[in-house]
Write an enzyme that holds these catalytic residues in place. Structure first.
Site, PDB file in Angstrom:
ATOM      1  N   ASP A   1       2.843  -2.417   8.015  1.00  0.00           N
ATOM      2  CA  ASP A   1       3.627  -1.605   7.066  1.00  0.00           C
ATOM      3  C   ASP A   1       2.793  -1.160   5.897  1.00  0.00           C
ATOM      4  OD1 ASP A   1       3.604  -4.197   6.066  1.00  0.00           O
ATOM      5  OD2 ASP A   1       5.134  -3.693   4.602  1.00  0.00           O
TER       6      ASP A   1
ATOM      7  N   GLU B   1       5.271  -6.610   5.060  1.00  0.00           N
ATOM      8  CA  GLU B   1       4.380  -7.515   4.008  1.00  0.00           C
ATOM      9  C   GLU B   1       4.788  -6.758   2.632  1.00  0.00           C
ATOM     10  OE1 GLU B   1       1.071  -8.015   1.122  1.00  0.00           O
ATOM     11  OE2 GLU B   1       1.595  -6.245   1.808  1.00  0.00           O
TER      12      GLU B   1
HETATM   13 ZN   LIG Z   1      -1.700  -4.946   1.862  1.00  0.00          ZN
END
Ligand SMILES: [Zn+2]
Length: 386
Positions: A83, A145
Site C-alpha cells: 500500500d 502498513e
Molecule cells: Zn513504507
C-alpha cells in the site's frame, strides 16, 4: 501456449506504480491492494515461486501474499508493504500513477515507499541461477502498513513461515536499520458529573480530574527520561506528547466530560504491556477516589518498538554489504511483527525516507545498479551456493 516471460525491470516498476493501492482510514481514499498482489504473484510464479494469497480477517478486500521457492527450513524472507499513502494532487508535478523518468529520477507514488522494492527483488532473483539455490527464498507482500499494520499483524496465518532472516525493504538508502521506537495513540476520557456551577458539590468536575491525571502523566514522563535511555536515538528516551484536549461546554456548568489525546513513543526494552501498566499505576490513586471515571482507549493498535542485536549475523552481513553501520531511526515499520516469526530482522531498502510520503516521490536512477548488486549479495550469502 507460450510460456510467459518476466517483464523488464522498468516495466515491472511501471505496472506496480500504475496500480493504485492507497490505504487510508478515510474510505474515500482507501483502495484494495489486490491488483498489486496479483501482479507480484504472476511474476513470481514465472520464477518458480509458489504463491499463497490471504485475505485479511480484519480488513476484507485487503490481501497478503507469501511466495516461496526452495525446500527445507529457514532461509531468507524479503518483505514489503503493497500500500501507499494518499497523495495531494495539487502538490504533485507528475501523475502519481505514471512512472515518469526525468532528471535521473523515477517519479511515482510508491516508487520508494515501497512498491518499487518488489521490482528490485524480482529483478535480482531473475539474475541469479535458480539451480544454485540451496535455502528457501520467501517474498512477503503485506496490506495496510500505512494505516493499521493489519497485514503484518496477520502474517502468522501463513503456515510454516519460519525464516532464519528477514529484511524489510523500506527506504533506508540501503543502509541497515536495526532499531526503532514504537508508537501508541491513546485517549484518556474522564467522565465526571455535570451540574450548575453555583454549587460544586452537585457534580464531579472532569477538567479538575484531568488536571490531576495530567500532573501524574507529567511525572511519569520525567520518570521515563531517567529510567530509559538509549543514545543511539536522536531523542534518547521515550516520549509522551499531549496533542489534543477537549472538555466541557459552558463556564457556568460543571464539566462532565474531558478527553485528552496523547502520543507515546516507547524505546526498545519498554513493551506495550509495560507501558499500559505504567499508565495504570500513574492514575491509580485518582481511579480509586473516582471509580469508573477514567477510561483509556486506543486510537489505533499500538506498534511495539523494534530492536535487532547489532551482534547478529544479519546485521553484520548487511553492514558489510552496505559498507555502513546499522542505525536506529525515528519512524515505525512492520519489523516488530515480523520479528515475532522468530527470525533475525532488519530494515534496509532502496530510496530515501526523506522522499517517503512526499509529493513527487522519486527513486534516484543512479542508485538502481548498486541496489541490485546489494540485494543479489544478500540473496547469494544466504540462499545460493557458488
Ligand atoms: Zn513504507
Amino acid at each position: 501456449m507460450s510460456t510467459p516471460t518476466l517483464p523488464s525491470f522498468f516495466s515491472m516498476y511501471q505496472q506496480l506504480i500504475a496500480q493504485p493501492s492507497i490505504s487510508s482510514i478515510d474510505p474515500k481514499w482507501d483502495h484494495s491492494n489486490q491488483k498489486v498482489v496479483n501482479l507480484l504473484a504472476e511474476w513470481l510464479e514465472i520464477l518458480g515461486f509458489e504463491c499463497e494469497i490471504n485475505e485479511l480477517q480484519s480488513q476484507p478486500g485487503k490481501f497478503n501474499l507469501l511466495a516461496r521457492r526452495g525446500d527445507g527450513s529457514g532461509g531468507l524472507l524479503l518483505s514489503g508493504h503493497t500500500d501507499t499513502v494518499p497523495y495531494d494532487a495539487s502538490r504533485w508535478n507528475f501523475d502519481p500513477f505514471k512512472l515518469t523518468e526525468q532528471d535521473n529520477r523515477w517519479y511515482g507514488l510508491g516508487s520508494i515507499d515501497m512498491k518499487g522494492f518488489f521490482a528490485f527483488v524480482i529483478q535480482a532473483l531473475s539474475e541469479l541461477d535458480a539451480a544454485q539455490q540451496n535455502k528457501p527464498v520467501m517474498i512477503l507482500a503485506t496490506a495496510d502498513e500505512e494505516t493499521t499494520m493489519d497485514g503484518a499483524r496477520e502474517v502468522s496465518r501463513f503456515a510454516n513461515l519460519k525464516p532464519d532472516y528477514c529484511v524489510i525493504g523500506e527506504p533506508t538508502d540501503m543502509r541497515p536499520v536495526y532499531a526503532h521506537k514504537g508508537h501508541m495513540s491513546e485517549v484518556i476520557r474522564i467522565t465526571g458529573r455535570s451540574g450548575h456551577s453555583s454549587d460544586p458539590e452537585l457534580g464531579i468536575n472532569a477538567i479538575e480530574l484531568m488536571h490531576e491525571v495530567i500532573s501524574a502523566l507529567m511525572k511519569l514522563k520525567e520518570e521515563f527520561k531517567h529510567k530509559y535511555s538509549d543514545s543511539s536515538f536522536s531523542v534518547p528516551h521515550p516520549t509522551m506528547n499531549f496533542g489534543h484536549i477537549h472538555g466541557g461546554d459552558n463556564a457556568n456548568r460543571i464539566c462532565g466530560c474531558c478527553e485528552l489525546h496523547l502520543d507515546i513513543r516507547p524505546l526498545p526494552g519498554l513493551s506495550v504491556d509495560e507501558l499500559y501498566v505504567h499508565l495504570h499505576q500513574a492514575t491509580e490513586n485518582i481511579q480509586a477516589r473516582y471509580p469508573g471515571s477514567i477510561e483509556l482507549i486506543s486510537l489505533h493498535h499500538p506498534i511495539p518498538a523494534f530492536q535487532q542485536s547489532t551482534d547478529s549475523a544479519l546485521v553484520q552481513l548487511a553492514e558489510k554489504i552496505s559498507k555502513t553501520q546499522a542505525q536506529a531511526v525515528n519512524y515505525c515499520t512492520e519489523a516488530p511483527f515480523l520479528q515475532e516469526l522468530g527470525c533475525e530482522t532488519l530494515v534496509m531498502g532502496p530510496g530515501s525516507i526523506r522522499q517517503a510520503h512526499q509529493p513527487d516521490e522519486y527513486l534516484l536512477t543512479e542508485s538502481i545498479k548498486p541496489t541490485q548488486e546489494k540485494l543479489k549479495s544478500l540473496l547469494k550469502s544466504y540462499c545460493f551456493s557458488g
